[in-house]
Each structure stands twice: as structure tokens, then as C-alpha cells.
Design an enzyme around this catalytic site. Structure first.
Site, PDB file in Angstrom:
ATOM      1  N   LYS A  59       0.855  -1.203   0.000  1.00  0.00           N
ATOM      2  CA  LYS A  59       0.000   0.000   0.000  1.00  0.00           C
ATOM      3  C   LYS A  59       0.883   1.243   0.000  1.00  0.00           C
ATOM      4  O   LYS A  59       0.675   2.162  -0.789  1.00  0.00           O
ATOM      5  CB  LYS A  59      -0.879  -0.011   1.250  1.00  0.00           C
ATOM      6  N   ASN A  60       1.889   1.250   0.869  1.00  0.00           N
ATOM      7  CA  ASN A  60       2.681   2.462   1.060  1.00  0.00           C
ATOM      8  C   ASN A  60       3.738   2.696  -0.012  1.00  0.00           C
ATOM      9  O   ASN A  60       4.370   3.747  -0.025  1.00  0.00           O
ATOM     10  CB  ASN A  60       3.302   2.478   2.457  1.00  0.00           C
ATOM     11  N   CYS A 114      -5.392  11.865  12.170  1.00  0.00           N
ATOM     12  CA  CYS A 114      -6.077  10.578  12.272  1.00  0.00           C
ATOM     13  C   CYS A 114      -5.873  10.071  13.704  1.00  0.00           C
ATOM     14  O   CYS A 114      -5.287  10.744  14.532  1.00  0.00           O
ATOM     15  CB  CYS A 114      -5.519   9.585  11.253  1.00  0.00           C
ATOM     16  N   ARG A 124      -0.258  14.536  12.616  1.00  0.00           N
ATOM     17  CA  ARG A 124       0.275  14.353  11.259  1.00  0.00           C
ATOM     18  C   ARG A 124       0.533  15.695  10.558  1.00  0.00           C
ATOM     19  O   ARG A 124      -0.093  16.024   9.546  1.00  0.00           O
ATOM     20  CB  ARG A 124      -0.660  13.478  10.423  1.00  0.00           C
ATOM     21  N   ASP A 151       4.675   0.722  12.162  1.00  0.00           N
ATOM     22  CA  ASP A 151       3.464   0.079  11.634  1.00  0.00           C
ATOM     23  C   ASP A 151       3.320  -1.367  12.089  1.00  0.00           C
ATOM     24  O   ASP A 151       2.288  -1.984  11.846  1.00  0.00           O
ATOM     25  CB  ASP A 151       3.450   0.116  10.105  1.00  0.00           C
ATOM     26  N   ARG A 186      -8.639  -0.893   4.836  1.00  0.00           N
ATOM     27  CA  ARG A 186      -7.851   0.155   4.170  1.00  0.00           C
ATOM     28  C   ARG A 186      -6.466  -0.372   3.803  1.00  0.00           C
ATOM     29  O   ARG A 186      -5.845   0.085   2.861  1.00  0.00           O
ATOM     30  CB  ARG A 186      -7.654   1.353   5.107  1.00  0.00           C
TER      31      ARG A 186
END
Ligand code: EPZ
Length: 415
Positions: free
Chosen positions: A22-23, A116, A121, A304, A396
Site C-alpha cells: 500500500k505504502n 487521524c 500528522r 506500523d 484500508r
């Protein structure tokens, strides 16, 4: 259909194919805005965040087509450099279009991304780096507006090796005349993937993966076909799933180099990790020992994976210590793990986990992407039934997670 119902106590067995990162995909999709040709991305995971970024590109005028795990992006005729709040609130990473739009149009108007669950952020490092290149950036009415005022490659020092700031600056610099040097750059594998993708489009970038990246601005970037790297965080999550369930799982489609911080920690705990040419085998057992982790920028232990490791520590008798140095509020999962009987004490950025021989099934809520993954892992260990709500957070970042776990023998249903 936004809850998972899990009954743990089973050893996971079999093999799982890890999806694309994803990243890595998100910045690469943003960089596609700079291409004067068609971009074909393969190995793209089917995730909500990827859909949101596709929407962002379409709002900017690009054509985006998905065929299974292939994404075709055509940004040749884009004519809009404004990203509305409706998108940037949905997903913070949409702010990665900023650097690409400045590179392409020397203009950008991007609504401030929301914070978030895990932190405020801010984007100060992004803006400071872009201003160094000569982009004039103003912030008003919730937008960041950028335009070129005599742009030229420069030396940029990042106060912190921010992943997003490094990516935004690389993208803008790729089409900024002159040589740009980013010092104290983020070294995550996703930065290297972005460099390789941009170079495939005709950019001249070297040094990604180290702490100094050099970018020589070019006139134009062309189309390219590119496969994104596998997702090291999804891989890490399944490795912990094998460990916490005391199972035996073979992971396919991984880059072993990217998993080193995690492999080292799992071995410290006593998990058997056996690298193979085509993947990695993880074999759990009943003699784990507690240990400590401190999250750091790559190649340190990834933030993460912090929630997932906390779930594992909660199932290892003894005291394990976690220090979260990257985000100021990344302990939302603690409250939920406590509902499952976990014994965790928080002292600011430090979590003291007293592991147990059993956790209890409970009704819990996913507060953010990786917190949700941690709850799934804890539920694999609890013998009773656990219900996890707000699974959209998990969707997500994890492609078909409940099918993949079911295939490994987990008793899991989406309800
Ligand atoms: C990327 O976020 C990842 N997201 C995050 O993954 C990951 O946790 C993070 O890097 C760290 O590895 C994507 O790649 C889409 P940062 P990013 O800029 O770029 C502070 C997931 O679960 N900071 O390296 O936002 C910031 O507040 C997500 O997939 C500033 O102060 O991370 C944070 O405390 C979650 N000013 C720290 O740096 C800035 O201008 C790290 O942020 C930028 C960041």
C-alpha cells in the site's frame, strides 16, 4: 458487513501470498500525475486507500482503470491542480499529490489532510523542503497553495526522516531544474520503490534507501510499466499471526531484506523464522520469551508493526517494553486489548506489557488500520469468540484479510 467474528485457539497452517505494498503504491500513483505517457502498475493491492487515491487522480483529470491487480493511469490530459477537502479528509496520503502537481504544473492547491487516530500528522517538513526548492507555499482556508517562484534544485536537510516529506520533495525535484540533495532522508523501502519507478519514467535519482538522495531535474517524464514491491507490513502481520497461534505458515511474495527488523525481533522471542528463496517460513512454538521494541525510522523497527507486536507480547508470559518514538498517539489499541484481558500499562510513549497464558474473547473496535490488525492477532490467541467492529479501518490496508486467514485455518467470519 463491517465486523469480524473470530474464535481463536487454532494453529494457523499453510501458505499465504502477500499482496503489493500500500505504502509503495500510493506515492507511485501520485507520481504518475507527472507522466506524459501511460503508466501501467502491476501487483497493486485491492484496498480502500488505493480506491481513494484513484478518485483523487480522477478528480485531477487523470484516467484510472483497474484490471485485477493491474492499474492503468493516463495523466496526459490532466488540467486541474486542486485537490478538494472531500478527498484529503478521506486519506492523509492524498497529500502526496502535492509534489507531483508542483513538478508538473508548478502549481498545486491541496486541502489540508485530516489528522487521524494516531496523531496530528503535520506537514511542516513537506512545506519547508518544497520552499527550499523555490516553491512559494501559502496556507489559508484549510488549503496549501503552491506556485513556482524561481525554482531551482537545492540542498535540503530534513529535521526528521519523514517518509511523506521525502517522497513529496523527490517528486517535485524530479522536474525542478538543477540538482537537489535531500539529507537525513527517510530510508524506507517504499522510497527506493518510488525512485525506481520515477527512473523508469526517465527521472535521474540516486541514493534512495540511504540517508542522502540526489535528484537531477529533467524536462519531462514518460510512461512506464512497473510492478510495486510486496507489502512488508502485511507480511509482518502474517508472521506474527503464525507466531501467536503457534502455527506454521509459509509466506510467498516477500522481500526478505525489508523484513530484517521484524525477523530479528521474532527470533529474539524464540520464533523459528526460516528464509527460503521463494519466501519465508514461520513456525511458532510454546517457549517464547519476552523482549523489548523501540520503533525507529527504517531500518529500525517499524512503527506500523508496533500494535501487532503488542498483541504478541500480551500472549507471552513475562514483561515486555514498547517505546513508540514515531507517533504521539499510537496506543489506541491498548484500551481494546485490555478488554481482552491484556495487562498493559502506559507511561507516555512507553507501554509495559505483562504477558499472559490466555486472553479472553470480547467485543472490541478497530480504531485505526494497524490497531485493527493487532485485535485480529489477539483474537487468534483467545479461545472464546471475539467480535471486531469498524473493520473498514482494516480493509484500508489489508487485502482480503479474512479470506487469507480462513485459508490458513482460522475460524473467522465477516458479519
Ligand atoms: C508513512 O506515513 C506511512 N504512510 C505510515 O503508515 C507510517 O506509519 C509512517 O510513514 C512512518 O513509517 C504512508 O506511507 C502512506 P512520516 P507519513 O512523515 O509519511 C512527523 C500505515 O499504517 N512529521 O514519516 O505520514 C509525523 O507527525 C501508515 O500504513 C512531522 O512532524 O509518516 C510523525 O510523528 C500509518 N512533520 C513522524 O514525523 C511532517 O512534515 C513520522 O511521519 C511530517 C511528519
Amino acid at each position: 458487513m463491517n465486523s469480524l467474528r473470530l474464535r481463536g485457539g487454532r494453529r494457523l497452517k499453510g501458505q499465504v501470498e502477500i499482496s503489493g505494498s500500500k505504502n509503495a503504491t500510493l506515492p507511485i500513483m501520485a507520481a504518475s500525475l507527472m507522466s506524459m505517457g501511460e503508466v501501467v502498475l502491476s501487483g497493486v493491492p485491492d484496498l480502500e486507500d488505493i480506491n481513494v487515491m484513484s478518485m483523487a487522480l480522477e478528480i485531477l483529470g487523470a484516467k484510472v482503470k483497474r484490471e485485477a491487480s493491474v492499474l492503468v493511469i493516463d495523466a496526459r490530459t490532466i488540467n486541474n491542480y486542486e485537490l478538494p477537502e472531500s478527498i484529503s479528509r478521506k486519506m492523509r496520503a492524498s497529500n502526496l499529490v502535492m509534489g507531483a502537481l508542483l513538478g508538473r504544473f508548478q502549481r498545486a492547491r491541496v486541502a489540508y489532510p485530516g489528522g487521524c487516530a494516531i496523531g496530528v500528522r503535520p506537514m511542516d517538513l513537506h512545506l519547508k523542503g518544497l520552499r527550499n526548492l523555490g516553491y512559494e507555499l501559502t496556507e489559508e482556508y484549510g488549503f496549501m497553495e503552491g506556485k513556482a517562484q524561481g525554482i531551482m534544485g537545492k540542498e535540503i536537510l530534513l529535521d526528521f526522516p519523514s517518509v511523506g516529506a521525502t517522497e513529496n520533495i523527490i517528486m517535485a525535484a524530479a522536474l525542478t531544474p538543477g540538482i537537489t540533495t535531500i539529507r537525513n532522508a527517510a530510508r524506507e523501502p517504499e522510497i527506493t520503490d518510488l525512485q525506481n519507478f520515477l527512473n523508469g519514467m526517465g527521472a535521474r535519482i540516486t541514493g534512495a534507501g540511504l540517508d542522502t538522495v540526489h535528484i537531477e531535474g529533467v524536462e519531462r517524464l514518460n510512461g512506464v510499466e512497473y510492478r510495486v514491491i510486496p507489502d512488508r507490513i502485511e507480511a509482518g502481520t502474517f508472521m506474527v499471526a503464525a507466531a501467536i497461534s503457534r502455527g506454521e505458515v509459509f509466506l510467498e511474495n516477500v522481500v526478505l531484506e525489508h523484513l530484517q527488523p521484524l525477523i530479528a525481533k521474532l527470533r529474539e522471542i524464540g520464533v523459528d523464522v526460516i528464509p527460503k528463496s521463494s519466501g519465508v517460513r514461520v513456525i511458532g512454538n510454546h517457549k517464547y520469551r519476552p523482549t523489548d521494541i523501540k520503533t525507529m525510522p527504517y531500518p529500525g523497527f517499524p512503527t506500523d508493526m508496533q500494535p501487532q507486536m503488542m498483541a504478541l507480547f500480551a500472549a507471552i508470559p513475562g514483561t515486555s517494553i514498547i517505546v513508540e518514538t514515531i507517533f504521539e498517539n499510537r496506543y489506541m489499541h491498548v484500551q481494546e486489548l485490555r478488554r481482552m484481558g491484556a495487562d498493559i500499562k502506559l507511561e507516555g510513549r512507553i507501554a509495559i506489557v505483562k504477558g499472559k497464558t490466555a486472553l479472553e474473547g470480547a467485543t472490541v473496535e478497530a480504531t485505526d488500520l494497524r490497531a485493527g490488525a493487532a485485535l485480529i492477532l489477539a483474537a487468534l490467541f483467545a479461545h472464546e469468540e471475539t467480535i471486531i467492529s469498524k473493520v473498514e479501518h482494516i480493509d484500508r490496508g489489508y487485502e482480503k484479510i479474512h479470506e487469507k486467514l480462513e485459508k490458513l485455518g482460522a475460524d473467522i467470519r465477516r458479519v
